[in-house]
Design a protein around this motif. Structure first.
Motif, short mmCIF file in Angstrom:
data_model
loop_
_atom_site.label_atom_id
_atom_site.label_comp_id
_atom_site.label_asym_id
_atom_site.label_seq_id
_atom_site.Cartn_x
_atom_site.Cartn_y
_atom_site.Cartn_z
N PRO A 1 -5.17 11.09 3.16
CA PRO A 1 -4.58 10.81 4.47
C PRO A 1 -4.84 9.38 4.96
CG PRO A 1 -6.09 12.71 4.56
CD PRO A 1 -6.09 12.23 3.14
N ARG A 2 -5.91 8.76 4.47
CA ARG A 2 -6.17 7.36 4.87
C ARG A 2 -5.91 6.40 3.71
NH1 ARG A 2 -7.53 5.99 9.99
NH2 ARG A 2 -8.99 4.39 9.30
N GLY A 3 -5.14 6.89 2.72
CA GLY A 3 -4.90 6.11 1.51
C GLY A 3 -4.26 4.76 1.78
N ARG A 4 -3.26 4.72 2.67
CA ARG A 4 -2.59 3.44 2.90
C ARG A 4 -3.51 2.45 3.60
NH1 ARG A 4 2.69 5.77 5.51
NH2 ARG A 4 1.07 7.15 6.27
N GLU A 5 -4.35 2.95 4.51
CA GLU A 5 -5.32 2.06 5.16
C GLU A 5 -6.30 1.52 4.11
OE1 GLU A 5 -3.99 4.84 6.25
OE2 GLU A 5 -4.69 5.40 8.22
N LYS A 6 -6.70 2.39 3.19
CA LYS A 6 -7.63 1.95 2.14
C LYS A 6 -7.00 0.88 1.25
CE LYS A 6 -10.27 6.24 2.13
NZ LYS A 6 -10.54 7.52 1.45
N GLY A 7 -5.68 1.03 1.01
CA GLY A 7 -4.96 0.03 0.21
C GLY A 7 -4.97 -1.33 0.90
N ILE A 8 -4.74 -1.33 2.21
CA ILE A 8 -4.74 -2.60 2.96
C ILE A 8 -6.14 -3.22 2.92
CG2 ILE A 8 -4.43 -3.64 5.26
CD1 ILE A 8 -1.79 -2.60 3.96
N LEU A 9 -7.16 -2.38 3.08
CA LEU A 9 -8.53 -2.90 3.05
C LEU A 9 -8.94 -3.38 1.67
CD1 LEU A 9 -10.22 -0.37 5.51
CD2 LEU A 9 -9.71 -2.80 5.92
N ALA A 10 -8.16 -3.00 0.65
CA ALA A 10 -8.44 -3.48 -0.71
C ALA A 10 -7.63 -4.74 -1.02
CB ALA A 10 -8.12 -2.38 -1.72
N GLY A 11 -6.78 -5.18 -0.07
CA GLY A 11 -6.05 -6.44 -0.30
C GLY A 11 -4.54 -6.31 -0.31
N ALA A 12 -3.98 -5.12 -0.05
CA ALA A 12 -2.53 -4.99 0.02
C ALA A 12 -2.04 -5.57 1.35
CB ALA A 12 -2.12 -3.52 -0.09
N ASN A 13 -0.74 -5.96 1.41
CA ASN A 13 -0.24 -6.54 2.66
C ASN A 13 1.21 -6.15 2.96
OD1 ASN A 13 0.83 -8.05 0.57
ND2 ASN A 13 0.80 -9.97 1.69
N VAL A 14 1.65 -5.05 2.38
CA VAL A 14 3.02 -4.57 2.61
C VAL A 14 2.97 -3.05 2.77
CG1 VAL A 14 5.27 -4.21 1.47
CG2 VAL A 14 4.14 -6.44 1.29
N VAL A 15 3.81 -2.51 3.66
CA VAL A 15 4.01 -1.06 3.70
C VAL A 15 5.51 -0.80 3.67
CG1 VAL A 15 1.87 -0.28 4.80
CG2 VAL A 15 3.76 -1.08 6.24
N MET A 16 5.89 0.36 3.19
CA MET A 16 7.32 0.65 3.05
C MET A 16 7.70 1.94 3.78
SD MET A 16 7.64 -0.60 -0.90
CE MET A 16 9.40 -0.45 -1.04
N SER B 1 0.90 -1.14 0.00
CA SER B 1 0.00 0.00 0.00
C SER B 1 0.95 1.20 0.00
CB SER B 1 -0.87 -0.03 1.25
OG SER B 1 -1.92 0.89 1.12
N THR B 2 1.03 1.88 -1.13
CA THR B 2 2.18 2.76 -1.38
C THR B 2 2.09 4.14 -0.71
OG1 THR B 2 1.10 3.39 -3.45
CG2 THR B 2 2.78 1.69 -3.58
N THR B 3 3.26 4.75 -0.60
CA THR B 3 3.37 6.09 -0.04
C THR B 3 2.60 7.10 -0.91
OG1 THR B 3 5.54 5.46 0.78
CG2 THR B 3 5.07 7.81 0.74
N ALA B 4 2.59 6.87 -2.23
CA ALA B 4 1.85 7.78 -3.11
C ALA B 4 0.35 7.76 -2.77
CB ALA B 4 2.08 7.41 -4.57
N LEU B 5 -0.14 6.57 -2.39
CA LEU B 5 -1.54 6.43 -2.00
C LEU B 5 -1.80 7.24 -0.72
CD1 LEU B 5 -3.93 4.87 -3.15
CD2 LEU B 5 -3.13 2.83 -1.98
N GLY B 6 -0.84 7.18 0.20
CA GLY B 6 -0.97 7.95 1.44
C GLY B 6 -0.79 9.45 1.20
N THR B 7 -0.19 9.80 0.08
CA THR B 7 0.05 11.21 -0.21
C THR B 7 -1.21 11.90 -0.73
OG1 THR B 7 2.41 10.86 -0.65
CG2 THR B 7 1.38 12.77 -1.72
N ILE B 8 -1.99 11.19 -1.55
CA ILE B 8 -3.18 11.85 -2.11
C ILE B 8 -4.40 11.71 -1.21
CG2 ILE B 8 -2.38 11.75 -4.51
CD1 ILE B 8 -4.44 9.43 -4.89
#
Ligand code: 5AD
Ligand code: FES
Length: 400
Positions: A333-348, A324-331
């Motif tokens: 504020p809850r972008g990375r959480e949304k990525g995980i809830l969509a099926g992502a399983n890594v953060v960097m 769940s990428t930093t770019a997602l968190g950039t556009i």
């Protein structure tokens, strides 16, 4: 006589109005009433809307079962998407990720060790020709100290990422990788150094690197060329990816969502390319404009489409390591959480020294670059806890 005449005309007039009113009541009013009711019924029932949902569900079920679709089907799945299909897709994607990896999210400590770059990818803020980029390079000692800091924080997976900086020849890079391998035998070492020769990839692998990230960026040659100068070719990029696989690296590829000129057809090509390459990791994030690039006026990609594609990728290969990428968190504020809830399983999370973080500026407003971001793991841990997930500090290897 005058007044009696006018009284007589008045009576006739009154009778005509009464007749019209009756006609309106018995004919027009019911017609209008039934007209409106059928429109309202139609809007709320909308047979073709039901059909769309049925078709999309059918496509999603097929993707879930067969792990792929045809190009036309991918295009339909993306073009016709709606809230309903997105939430169905995300729930299946989450379920798959949890079945294989549990509800843990693997953190990779990211060390952005150089922002020098010989290339000029048109979308990228640190492209070589940007005179406003404040350039830096980390020494071997600085890289090792970032890793040590990460190790103490619990990280067991490091990513060394940089621009294509000619300073980091094999002679410079191999001893760095070898030293990290020697000091941290229990950690995964991932490299993201762009395009190099197969011999170079082999030397780095022999020195102890086990994973490599190289986004293909665009599987359609025409789009690839709209995003890159002539000196770069899709052919070479893809050759690099196959070389990396052949050597034995766990390979990551990926693309930006909403990149300038990108169409839904292009996205379907990206998905089919990923199917063919069969990588262990796929990084996708929204395109975000950088003010010093020719694409500065283009809009950002959307969280909604990015997370939809994350879910599709999860169903294409349930075993994928998907950040769940930093770019997602950039556009968002809850972008990375949304990525995980969509099926992502890594953060960097970022492990680079705070002093250089703001200079690794691929796009505008990148998060985690301020003083407050000295320790991203705590921040991400709390964010994940808010959605009932947790950071798992392990190598986080691909499970076959
Ligand atoms: N917006 C979003 N992502 C970008 N990248 C580079 N520039 C941008 C941008 N402006 C991505 C590329 C690259 C990765 C390291 O970052 O896809 O592969
Ligand atoms: Fe870096 Fe939140 S993850 S500050």
């Amino acid at each position: 006589r005058d007044s009696s005449t006018s009284r007589g005309l008045g009576d006739v007039y009154k009778r005509q109005i009464t007749l019209n009113e009756k006609l309106q009541f018995y004919y027009f009013v019911p017609t209008i009433f039934f007209g409106f009711s059928s429109i309202i019924c139609y809007i709320s029932y909308r047979p073709e809307k039901e059909l769309d949902i049925m078709n999309l569900h059918e496509l999603i079920d097929r993707l879930h079962k067969k792990h792929t679709l045809t190009k036309e089907e991918f295009i339909t799945l993306i073009k016709e998407r709606n809230e309903e299909s997105a939430s169905y897709l995300a729930s299946l994607a989450r379920e798959e990720a949890v079945n294989i990896y549990g509800n843990g999210v693997f953190p990779r400590g990211l060390v952005e060790f150089t922002n020098y770059c010989k290339n000029n990818c048109y979308y990228c803020g640190i492209q070589g020709s940007n005179p406003n980029a404040n350039r830096y390079r980390l020494s071997k000692e600085e890289i090792l100290s970032a890793c040590e800091n990460g190790y103490q924080l619990g990280y067991r997976s490091f990513v060394l990422q940089g621009g294509e900086d000619p300073h980091y020849t094999d002679e410079v890079m191999v001893p760095i990788v070898a030293e990290i391998r020697k000091r941290y035998p229990d950690c995964a070492i991932t490299l993201s150094l762009g395009e190099r020769s197969k011999e170079s990839y082999q030397k780095l692998y022999d020195a102890g690197a086990d994973r490599y990230l190289l986004r293909h960026e665009a599987a359609d040659p025409e789009l690839y060329q709209k995003l890159h100068p002539e000196s770069l070719s899709l052919e070479n990029r893809i050759q690099c990816l196959w070389n990396l696989k052949e050597i034995g690296y766990a390979v990551g590829t990926g693309f930006m969502v909403g990149a300038p000129y990108q169409t839904v057809e292009n996205l379907a090509d990206d998905l089919l390319f990923i199917k063919e390459l069969d990588p262990q990791m796929v990084g996708i994030g929204p395109f975000v404009p950088h003010h010093d690039t020719r694409f500065k006026e283009f809009p950002s990609g959307s969280v909604e489409l990015t997370t939809y594609l994350v879910s599709i990728l999860r169903l294409m290969n349930p075993h994928l390591l998907l950040p769940s990428t930093t770019a997602l968190g950039t556009i968002d504020p809850r972008g990375r959480e949304k990525g995980i809830l969509a099926g992502a399983n890594v953060v960097m999370p970022n492990l680079s020294p705070v002093a250089v973080r703001k200079d690794y500026s691929l796009y505008d407003n990148k998060i985690c670059t301020g003083e407050e971001a000295a320790e991203c793991a705590g921040c991400l841990g709390r964010r994940l806890a808010s959605i009932d997930y947790q950071l798992v500090f392990s190598r986080g290897d691909y499970i076959e």
